[in-house]
Write a protein that holds these residues in place. Structure first.
Motif, PDB file in Angstrom:
ATOM      1  N   GLU A   6       0.853  -1.182   0.000  1.00  0.00           N
ATOM      2  CA  GLU A   6       0.000   0.000   0.000  1.00  0.00           C
ATOM      3  C   GLU A   6       0.895   1.240   0.000  1.00  0.00           C
ATOM      4  O   GLU A   6       1.870   1.303   0.748  1.00  0.00           O
ATOM      5  N   SER A   9       0.857   7.695   2.361  1.00  0.00           N
ATOM      6  CA  SER A   9       0.211   8.974   2.087  1.00  0.00           C
ATOM      7  C   SER A   9       1.292  10.045   1.987  1.00  0.00           C
ATOM      8  O   SER A   9       2.427   9.862   2.473  1.00  0.00           O
ATOM      9  N   SER A 135       5.081   8.211  10.887  1.00  0.00           N
ATOM     10  CA  SER A 135       4.461   7.903   9.605  1.00  0.00           C
ATOM     11  C   SER A 135       3.364   6.853   9.736  1.00  0.00           C
ATOM     12  O   SER A 135       2.509   6.731   8.855  1.00  0.00           O
ATOM     13  N   GLY A 326      -4.321   7.386  10.089  1.00  0.00           N
ATOM     14  CA  GLY A 326      -3.257   8.040   9.350  1.00  0.00           C
ATOM     15  C   GLY A 326      -2.843   9.348   9.983  1.00  0.00           C
ATOM     16  O   GLY A 326      -3.027   9.570  11.182  1.00  0.00           O
ATOM     17  N   SER A 372       0.537  18.255   0.726  1.00  0.00           N
ATOM     18  CA  SER A 372       0.346  16.981   0.023  1.00  0.00           C
ATOM     19  C   SER A 372       0.730  17.122  -1.448  1.00  0.00           C
ATOM     20  O   SER A 372       1.361  16.227  -2.033  1.00  0.00           O
ATOM     21  N   SER A 376       3.812  15.179  -3.295  1.00  0.00           N
ATOM     22  CA  SER A 376       3.474  14.315  -4.433  1.00  0.00           C
ATOM     23  C   SER A 376       4.215  14.725  -5.701  1.00  0.00           C
ATOM     24  O   SER A 376       4.640  13.875  -6.489  1.00  0.00           O
TER      25      SER A 376
END
Length: 492
Positions: A6, A9, A135, A326, A372, A376
Motif C-alpha cells: 500500500e 500517504s 508515519s 493516518g 500533500s 506528491s
C-alpha cells in the motif's frame, strides 16, 4: 501493485524523510506490575489484524509492505534490580526513555516497539513505553488503537467509552432566529472574516518560512536539536479544575490549556532571566525581566477529521472513512502572549482571542492540501525541508488529545496515566496535553542542552493553573459554595 502493498500517504512520506524523521513515544503508567507474557500473548493474536503495525517500510520509502511479525523482536523487558534502583525509579525511567531517543527503529521491521519497565515511580508501579514512527499515524490514530486494546477498569468486559466530539459551529446561537436581513449580513461578515483570517495566516506562514524567526530565548532550540537526545517529564492535574475554569469563563478547554501554557512559559522565562547579585553571587528574581516585544510562537497540531474526538478503531480502518487512520493533521502557527501579568486571567482572555481567530481560518486544511501537493509533485525531501524551516523559526510545539472518559485496564493491568510525546524535531520544547478519566496529563519533552530541567516547566504549569483558580475565587466568580470549597482545598 500486489495486494499486500500500500502506498504511503504524502504526509507519511514527509514524516519518514530525513529532517523530519519523527517518532512518537507513549508513556503508560500502570497501577500494578506488568506481566510481560500477557502482553506478548495479546500481541501475537492481534498484531496481524492491523495493517500498519504489521507492515514494514519499503526500501524506497514510498510503500508499506505486509510482513510476518515476530513479536519478540518488538517487545523489550530489561532485567531490572529493584534494590539497585532504590527510590530512584523516576530517574531510571527518565534516563531509559532518553536513551531510546538516540536509538533508531529498525527499518527492516515494522516501525514500532514496546518496552516494559517494572519500576516503581512516583505515579505508577510499572511503566510501559510504546514507541512508533510518526508515519504510522497521528495521536488520534494511536489513541484509537489503545482504546481498542483495553477495557473499562470498572467493567472488564466493556470497551472504554469513546469521547466523540463535534466541531463547534461558528454561528452565534443568538443570531439563528433573527430576521433574514440580519442573518444574511452576519453570514457575509463571517465569510469576509474567514477569508481575511486565512489570508493573514498564510502571509504570516510564508514570512515564517522565509525570514520571520522567534526571539532567541532560553526556550528556543536550533537545527542541532533534532539529533540531540530528548528528556521527558509529565505532571498530572485535575481535569475537573480545567473544566471549572472553562465553564466559569465561558471558554473552551483548549483556551484554558493555552492560557496556562502562556502563563507558565512567562514564569519560566522570567526566572531564566534572573539577574545575579554581584556582591553575593546569588540569583535575585526580578519583578519583570522578560524582554519587551518578545516573539514566541508555537506550532499547534490541528486534527482535520470531521469528528474531532477519538474514534472506534474499526471506523478508522474502514476504507474511505472520513475519520480514517493516518496523519490527518496539520500545523497552525500560534503567537504566544509572553509577559508577566498581575492578573493570571489575562492570559486566558488573550488565549481565547488568539484561538477564536485561528478557528475562523481555513489555514490548516488548505496547508494540508498544499503540503500533500508539494510532496506528491516535488518529493518528500522538499516538503520536509519546508516543514522543518517552519519549526526552526518557532519556539515550541503544542498538541492536545482527548483520552478515555473513565479509567481503563490492559488485560488486568489498570492504567494510572497516559503521557504521549514526540522526538526527532528541531524544537527544544514540546508540550502535549492528554485527558484521561478525571486527569489532565501535561507531558513535556525538551532538549536538555537548551532546557536542562523539564520538571521546572511542569511546576510552572501546575502553579499557573492554581493561580487562575485563586484569581477566580478572589474576584468572587465562584459563587457556588461547593465550588469554592474545591478551590480552597486545591489551594491548600
Amino acid at each position: 501493485m500486489a495486494k499486500e502493498e500500500e502506498p504511503l500517504s504524502p504526509m507519511a512520506r514527509m514524516f519518514q524523510s530525513s529532517g523530519t524523521d519523527y517518532c512518537t513515544v507513549i508513556i503508560v503508567g500502570f497501577k500494578t506490575k506488568i506481566n510481560p507474557d500477557v502482553i506478548l500473548d495479546d500481541l501475537k493474536q492481534n498484531v496481524s489484524k492491523h495493517p500498519r503495525i504489521s507492515s514494514k517500510l519499503a526500501e524506497d520509502g514510498t510503500r508499506w509492505i505486509k510482513t510476518q511479525v515476530n513479536v519478540e523482536d518488538h517487545v523489550f523487558v530489561p532485567d531490572i534490580d529493584p534494590d539497585e534502583i532504590g527510590d530512584q525509579g523516576d530517574k531510571f525511567v527518565d534516563d531509559y526513555i532518553s536513551r531510546l531517543t538516540m536509538l533508531p527503529l529498525d527499518r527492516s521491521r515494522p516501525l514500532w516497539d514496546i518496552h516494559i519497565l517494572n519500576v516503581k515511580t512516583s505515579d505508577a508501579e510499572a511503566i510501559g513505553v510504546i514507541r512508533s514512527h510518526h508515519s504510522l499515524g497521528d495521536g488520534m490514530s494511536r489513541m484509537s488503537l489503545i482504546m481498542a486494546c483495553t477495557h473499562k477498569s470498572s467493567d472488564p468486559e466493556a470497551l472504554p467509552t469513546i469521547p466523540i466530539l463535534k466541531r463547534r459551529e461558528n454561528v452565534s446561537h443568538g443570531l439563528r432566529n433573527t430576521g433574514w436581513f440580519l442573518s444574511s449580513m452576519f453570514a457575509i461578515y463571517a465569510t469576509v472574516r474567514l477569508i481575511w483570517n486565512t489570508i493573514v495566516d498564510f502571509l504570516l506562514l510564508l514570512s515564517t518560512v522565509l525570514f520571520l524567526k522567534d526571539t532567541e530565548t532560553s526556550l528556543k532550540g536550533g537545527a542541532e536539536a533534532e539529533s540531540n537526545a530528548k528528556r521527558f517529564s509529565h505532571r498530572i492535574v485535575s481535569l475537573d479544575d480545567v473544566r471549572l475554569i472553562k465553564d466559569i469563563m465561558d471558554v473552551t478547554i483548549n483556551d484554558v490549556l493555552l492560557g496556562v501554557t502562556q502563563a507558565a512559559l512567562s514564569r519560566y522565562l522570567n526566572g531564566a532571566h534572573d539577574e545575579t547579585n554581584e556582591n553575593g553571587g546569588t540569583s535575585r528574581p526580578v519583578l519583570n525581566n522578560i524582554p519587551c516585544n518578545i516573539r514566541v510562537r508555537a506550532g499547534v497540531l490541528v486534527n482535520l477529521r470531521s469528528e474531532i474526538g477519538v474514534q472506534p478503531l474499526a471506523d478508522m480502518m474502514a476504507k474511505d472513512s472520513k475519520c480514517r487512520w493516518g496523519n490527518l493533521i496539520n500545523i497552525v502557527v500560534l503567537p504566544l502572549s509572553i509577559g508577566l501579568e498581575t492578573d493570571p486571567l489575562v492570559y486566558l482572555s488573550k488565549a481565547k482571542s488568539t484561538m477564536d481567530q485561528k478557528k475562523n481560518s481555513l489555514h490548516a486544511p488548505i496547508l494540508y492540501l498544499i503540503m500533500s501537493f508539494i510532496v506528491s509533485v516535488f518529493g518528500a525531501k522538499i516538503g520536509a525541508a519546508l516543514f522543518n524551516r517552519l519549526l526552526l523559526s518557532t519556539t515550541a510545539f503544542i498538541s492536545n488529545v482527548n483520552g478515555p472518559t473513565e479509567e481503563i485496564s490492559l488485560h488486568g493491568h489498570p492504567i494510572a496515566y497516559i503521557a504521549p510525546s514526540v522526538y526527532g524535531h528541531a524544537q527544544a520544547l514540546l508540550i502535549h496535553f492528554q485527558s484521561y478519566a478525571d486527569k489532565m496529563v501535561i507531558s513535556i519533552a525538551v532538549d536538555p542542552t537548551i532546557i536542562p530541567d523539564p520538571h521546572k516547566l511542569c511546576d510552572a504549569m501546575e502553579e499557573s493553573l492554581k493561580s487562575m483558580k485563586i484569581a477566580l475565587l478572589g474576584k468572587g466568580l465562584l459563587i457556588n459554595e461547593q465550588v469554592s470549597v474545591r478551590v480552597n482545598n486545591m489551594c491548600n
